[in-house]
Design a protein around this motif. Structure first.
Motif, PDB file in Angstrom:
ATOM      1  N   ILE A 191       0.828  -1.217   0.000  1.00  0.00           N
ATOM      2  CA  ILE A 191       0.000   0.000   0.000  1.00  0.00           C
ATOM      3  C   ILE A 191       0.861   1.265   0.000  1.00  0.00           C
ATOM      4  O   ILE A 191       0.525   2.254  -0.642  1.00  0.00           O
ATOM      5  N   GLN A 192       2.020   1.206   0.689  1.00  0.00           N
ATOM      6  CA  GLN A 192       2.871   2.398   0.750  1.00  0.00           C
ATOM      7  C   GLN A 192       3.506   2.688  -0.609  1.00  0.00           C
ATOM      8  O   GLN A 192       3.833   3.825  -0.908  1.00  0.00           O
ATOM      9  N   HIS A 193       3.731   1.662  -1.433  1.00  0.00           N
ATOM     10  CA  HIS A 193       4.249   1.911  -2.780  1.00  0.00           C
ATOM     11  C   HIS A 193       3.127   2.428  -3.684  1.00  0.00           C
ATOM     12  O   HIS A 193       3.305   3.415  -4.407  1.00  0.00           O
ATOM     13  N   LEU A 194       1.957   1.789  -3.585  1.00  0.00           N
ATOM     14  CA  LEU A 194       0.823   2.196  -4.430  1.00  0.00           C
ATOM     15  C   LEU A 194       0.474   3.664  -4.192  1.00  0.00           C
ATOM     16  O   LEU A 194       0.069   4.377  -5.111  1.00  0.00           O
ATOM     17  N   ALA A 195       0.645   4.128  -2.933  1.00  0.00           N
ATOM     18  CA  ALA A 195       0.302   5.521  -2.600  1.00  0.00           C
ATOM     19  C   ALA A 195       1.054   6.506  -3.488  1.00  0.00           C
ATOM     20  O   ALA A 195       0.562   7.604  -3.745  1.00  0.00           O
ATOM     21  N   GLY A 196       2.224   6.110  -3.966  1.00  0.00           N
ATOM     22  CA  GLY A 196       3.040   7.037  -4.752  1.00  0.00           C
ATOM     23  C   GLY A 196       2.913   6.879  -6.245  1.00  0.00           C
ATOM     24  O   GLY A 196       3.495   7.684  -6.993  1.00  0.00           O
ATOM     25  N   MET A 197       2.171   5.861  -6.751  1.00  0.00           N
ATOM     26  CA  MET A 197       2.140   5.660  -8.204  1.00  0.00           C
ATOM     27  C   MET A 197       0.786   5.260  -8.768  1.00  0.00           C
ATOM     28  O   MET A 197       0.618   5.184  -9.972  1.00  0.00           O
ATOM     29  N   LYS A 198      -0.205   5.038  -7.889  1.00  0.00           N
ATOM     30  CA  LYS A 198      -1.442   4.475  -8.430  1.00  0.00           C
ATOM     31  C   LYS A 198      -2.243   5.475  -9.274  1.00  0.00           C
ATOM     32  O   LYS A 198      -3.167   5.076  -9.971  1.00  0.00           O
ATOM     33  N   ASP A 199      -1.866   6.766  -9.248  1.00  0.00           N
ATOM     34  CA  ASP A 199      -2.535   7.741 -10.115  1.00  0.00           C
ATOM     35  C   ASP A 199      -1.917   7.772 -11.519  1.00  0.00           C
ATOM     36  O   ASP A 199      -2.344   8.569 -12.357  1.00  0.00           O
ATOM     37  N   SER A 200      -0.920   6.917 -11.786  1.00  0.00           N
ATOM     38  CA  SER A 200      -0.322   6.857 -13.128  1.00  0.00           C
ATOM     39  C   SER A 200      -1.420   6.498 -14.135  1.00  0.00           C
ATOM     40  O   SER A 200      -2.339   5.739 -13.815  1.00  0.00           O
ATOM     41  N   LYS A 201      -1.294   7.045 -15.354  1.00  0.00           N
ATOM     42  CA  LYS A 201      -2.408   6.864 -16.298  1.00  0.00           C
ATOM     43  C   LYS A 201      -2.475   5.433 -16.838  1.00  0.00           C
ATOM     44  O   LYS A 201      -3.553   4.923 -17.104  1.00  0.00           O
ATOM     45  N   PHE A 202      -1.336   4.779 -17.002  1.00  0.00           N
ATOM     46  CA  PHE A 202      -1.346   3.407 -17.520  1.00  0.00           C
ATOM     47  C   PHE A 202      -0.263   2.625 -16.769  1.00  0.00           C
ATOM     48  O   PHE A 202       0.898   3.018 -16.776  1.00  0.00           O
ATOM     49  N   ILE A 203      -0.668   1.559 -16.106  1.00  0.00           N
ATOM     50  CA  ILE A 203       0.279   0.831 -15.251  1.00  0.00           C
ATOM     51  C   ILE A 203       0.512  -0.573 -15.804  1.00  0.00           C
ATOM     52  O   ILE A 203      -0.445  -1.311 -16.096  1.00  0.00           O
ATOM     53  N   VAL A 204       1.780  -0.907 -15.960  1.00  0.00           N
ATOM     54  CA  VAL A 204       2.167  -2.247 -16.405  1.00  0.00           C
ATOM     55  C   VAL A 204       2.927  -2.890 -15.246  1.00  0.00           C
ATOM     56  O   VAL A 204       3.823  -2.269 -14.675  1.00  0.00           O
ATOM     57  N   ALA A 205       2.552  -4.122 -14.882  1.00  0.00           N
ATOM     58  CA  ALA A 205       3.247  -4.803 -13.780  1.00  0.00           C
ATOM     59  C   ALA A 205       3.770  -6.147 -14.252  1.00  0.00           C
ATOM     60  O   ALA A 205       3.061  -6.889 -14.941  1.00  0.00           O
ATOM     61  N   VAL A 206       5.016  -6.426 -13.880  1.00  0.00           N
ATOM     62  CA  VAL A 206       5.617  -7.721 -14.189  1.00  0.00           C
ATOM     63  C   VAL A 206       6.026  -8.346 -12.869  1.00  0.00           C
ATOM     64  O   VAL A 206       6.831  -7.779 -12.117  1.00  0.00           O
ATOM     65  N   ASN A 207       5.448  -9.511 -12.568  1.00  0.00           N
ATOM     66  CA  ASN A 207       5.731 -10.150 -11.289  1.00  0.00           C
ATOM     67  C   ASN A 207       5.509 -11.649 -11.438  1.00  0.00           C
ATOM     68  O   ASN A 207       4.581 -12.066 -12.132  1.00  0.00           O
ATOM     69  N   LYS A 208       6.344 -12.437 -10.779  1.00  0.00           N
ATOM     70  CA  LYS A 208       6.178 -13.896 -10.947  1.00  0.00           C
ATOM     71  C   LYS A 208       5.078 -14.447 -10.048  1.00  0.00           C
ATOM     72  O   LYS A 208       4.669 -15.601 -10.210  1.00  0.00           O
ATOM     73  N   ASP A 209       4.593 -13.612  -9.103  1.00  0.00           N
ATOM     74  CA  ASP A 209       3.534 -14.064  -8.186  1.00  0.00           C
ATOM     75  C   ASP A 209       2.182 -13.574  -8.716  1.00  0.00           C
ATOM     76  O   ASP A 209       1.909 -12.365  -8.702  1.00  0.00           O
ATOM     77  N   PRO A 210       1.307 -14.495  -9.169  1.00  0.00           N
ATOM     78  CA  PRO A 210       0.027 -14.037  -9.741  1.00  0.00           C
ATOM     79  C   PRO A 210      -0.865 -13.335  -8.731  1.00  0.00           C
ATOM     80  O   PRO A 210      -1.778 -12.607  -9.109  1.00  0.00           O
ATOM     81  N   ASP A 211      -0.584 -13.531  -7.430  1.00  0.00           N
ATOM     82  CA  ASP A 211      -1.415 -12.890  -6.402  1.00  0.00           C
ATOM     83  C   ASP A 211      -0.814 -11.572  -5.899  1.00  0.00           C
ATOM     84  O   ASP A 211      -1.306 -11.003  -4.915  1.00  0.00           O
ATOM     85  N   ALA A 212       0.238 -11.087  -6.544  1.00  0.00           N
ATOM     86  CA  ALA A 212       0.866  -9.841  -6.069  1.00  0.00           C
ATOM     87  C   ALA A 212      -0.146  -8.695  -6.141  1.00  0.00           C
ATOM     88  O   ALA A 212      -0.824  -8.519  -7.163  1.00  0.00           O
ATOM     89  N   GLY A 223      -1.040  -6.715 -16.764  1.00  0.00           N
ATOM     90  CA  GLY A 223      -0.234  -7.486 -15.822  1.00  0.00           C
ATOM     91  C   GLY A 223       0.396  -8.670 -16.527  1.00  0.00           C
ATOM     92  O   GLY A 223      -0.260  -9.341 -17.326  1.00  0.00           O
ATOM     93  N   LEU A 224       1.672  -8.882 -16.247  1.00  0.00           N
ATOM     94  CA  LEU A 224       2.360 -10.007 -16.878  1.00  0.00           C
ATOM     95  C   LEU A 224       2.936 -10.892 -15.775  1.00  0.00           C
ATOM     96  O   LEU A 224       3.791 -10.445 -14.995  1.00  0.00           O
ATOM     97  N   VAL A 225       2.431 -12.124 -15.668  1.00  0.00           N
ATOM     98  CA  VAL A 225       2.947 -13.036 -14.653  1.00  0.00           C
ATOM     99  C   VAL A 225       4.120 -13.790 -15.269  1.00  0.00           C
ATOM    100  O   VAL A 225       3.957 -14.533 -16.239  1.00  0.00           O
ATOM    101  N   GLY A 226       5.303 -13.524 -14.738  1.00  0.00           N
ATOM    102  CA  GLY A 226       6.474 -14.183 -15.302  1.00  0.00           C
ATOM    103  C   GLY A 226       7.739 -13.638 -14.685  1.00  0.00           C
ATOM    104  O   GLY A 226       7.698 -12.767 -13.800  1.00  0.00           O
ATOM    105  N   ASP A 227       8.866 -14.171 -15.178  1.00  0.00           N
ATOM    106  CA  ASP A 227      10.159 -13.738 -14.652  1.00  0.00           C
ATOM    107  C   ASP A 227      10.538 -12.386 -15.278  1.00  0.00           C
ATOM    108  O   ASP A 227      10.559 -12.244 -16.505  1.00  0.00           O
ATOM    109  N   LEU A 228      10.834 -11.429 -14.414  1.00  0.00           N
ATOM    110  CA  LEU A 228      11.110 -10.074 -14.925  1.00  0.00           C
ATOM    111  C   LEU A 228      12.330 -10.048 -15.833  1.00  0.00           C
ATOM    112  O   LEU A 228      12.404  -9.232 -16.763  1.00  0.00           O
TER     113      LEU A 228
END
Ligand SMILES: Cc1cc2nc3c(=O)[nH]c(=O)nc-3n(C[C@H](O)[C@H](O)[C@H](O)COP(=O)(O)OP(=O)(O)OC[C@H]3O[C@@H](n4cnc5c(N)ncnc54)[C@H](O)[C@@H]3O)c2cc1C
Length: 313
Positions: free
Chosen positions: A260-281, A290-295
């Motif tokens: 939540i502390q990270h989202l507070a600083g970027m969640k107003d971005s107009k288009f967000i792309v996330a790459v994470n190997k954990d599908p529940d992140a 969202g891309l589930v995979g190895d960064l």
């Protein structure tokens, strides 16, 4: 009554954050003046769209001003202002509450929207709650989150320039040294694209590789606090509650869980792309893509794509 914007200047130029605070000021629906401490920026200030008057203070070198001096200058102004706004940055966060306390006026921090002349919206609990706050005093000081407002045009205005009577600078402290923080090529606060890395980057070398990719894409490098604490990225790159607030056109998060502390600083971005190997992140809850995979697979693929594009005639 009038609104005053305390300007951030940069050797003769008006900072982008001030153009954004001016947008907030104009939403109050009354004449807007700009206060500059750097006389060389008065001409640029007078050209800012929507400004009626530029007040030029002469309390000392603009980049060496103590917050106490800024507060004293604000208190010395005529009583025609109902609202004083500044970008939510270190010096105004120190100066505005001081001026407010000394004049028994309200101070409202980190405003993200204007409701009406005395009503402001600000985030609480790392932005998970939005509070609408009404000022109950005739004069209100407020720091404004620049990324929540669009910049007004830097050109097109023709404001009158007024020199203020000199005041004595605060003498109990003295600026000894100022050093630019380490950062990648682009300014994090104003970049249109931010490429950010988290603990998933696993090393300083990998973060440096992400920084090079950011450079190739004309983007700024951001980082989670975990990545900064681990020494992968410099402090200046931190995005979040205790770092920078950004709202670029595109924010790409690699190996960031989305606390939540990270989202507070970027969640107003107009288009967000996330790459994470954990599908529940949790980062995926705010991601447009969202891309589930190895960064490292994804970073490698983008690098190859950019290199091919660069080699094309
Ligand atoms: C008062 C307070 C203020 C704070 N302020 C901030 C702040 O300003 N900014 C901030 O960011 N945090 C802040 N934090 C910390 C925050 O709570 C989190 O601890 C931090 O954001 C976690 O960073 P992270 O996502 O990089 O690390 P982690 O939570 O450890 O997540 C790492 C992610 O990387 C993924 N990953 C690992 N390897 C790979 C791989 N090879 N490929 C793809 N994905 C991979 C994992 O699945 C995981 O989701 C604050 C905390 C507190 C208490």
């Amino acid at each position: 009554m009038r609104t005053l914007v305390l300007a951030d200047t940069d050797v003769g130029a008006i900072a982008d954050v001030t153009l954004r605070v001016t947008d907030a000021a104009l939403q109050l629906g009354q004449p807007v003046d700009l206060l500059v401490f750097d006389a060389s920026s008065a001409t640029a200030a007078a050209r800012v769209s929507g400004i009626e008057r530029v007040l030029v203070a002469s309390a000392g070198a603009a980049d060496a001003l103590a917050p106490e001096t800024i507060a004293a200058q604000l208190l010395a102004l005529p009583g025609e202002y109902s609202t004083v706004l500044a970008a939510h940055r270190a010096s105004s966060r120190a100066a505005l509450p001081r001026a407010a306390a000394l004049s028994e006026a309200a101070f409202i921090a980190d405003v993200t929207a204007i409701r009406e002349r005395t009503q402001f919206v600000r985030g609480l609990y790392a932005g998970s709650v939005l509070a609408t706050v009404t000022s109950a005093t005739a004069l209100t000081y407020a720091s404004v989150r620049p990324s929540s407002f669009a910049p007004v045009a830097a050109e097109g205005g023709a404001a009158d320039v007024v020199a203020l009577a000199p005041i004595s600078p605060f003498a109990a402290t003295r600026l000894v040294e100022r050093r630019a923080a380490e950062q990648s090529g682009q300014d994090l606060g104003t970049a249109r694209v931010v490429v950010a890395g988290g603990r998933g980057l696993a090393s300083q070398e990998n973060m440096a590789r992400l920084g090079r990719l950011a450079d190739m894409l004309g983007a700024a490098l951001g980082a989670s606090r975990a990545a900064v604490d681990a020494g992968y990225a410099p402090n200046a790159a931190q995005v979040g509650q205790t770092g920078s607030n950004v709202a670029p056109d595109v924010y790409v998060a690699f190996g960031i869980s989305g606390a939540i502390q990270h989202l507070a600083g970027m969640k107003d971005s107009k288009f967000i792309v996330a790459v994470n190997k954990d599908p529940d992140a949790p980062i995926f809850s705010v991601a447009d893509v969202g891309l589930v995979g190895d960064l490292f697979d994804v970073v490698g693929a983008i690098e190859a794509h950019v290199q091919v594009a660069e080699q094309r005639p």
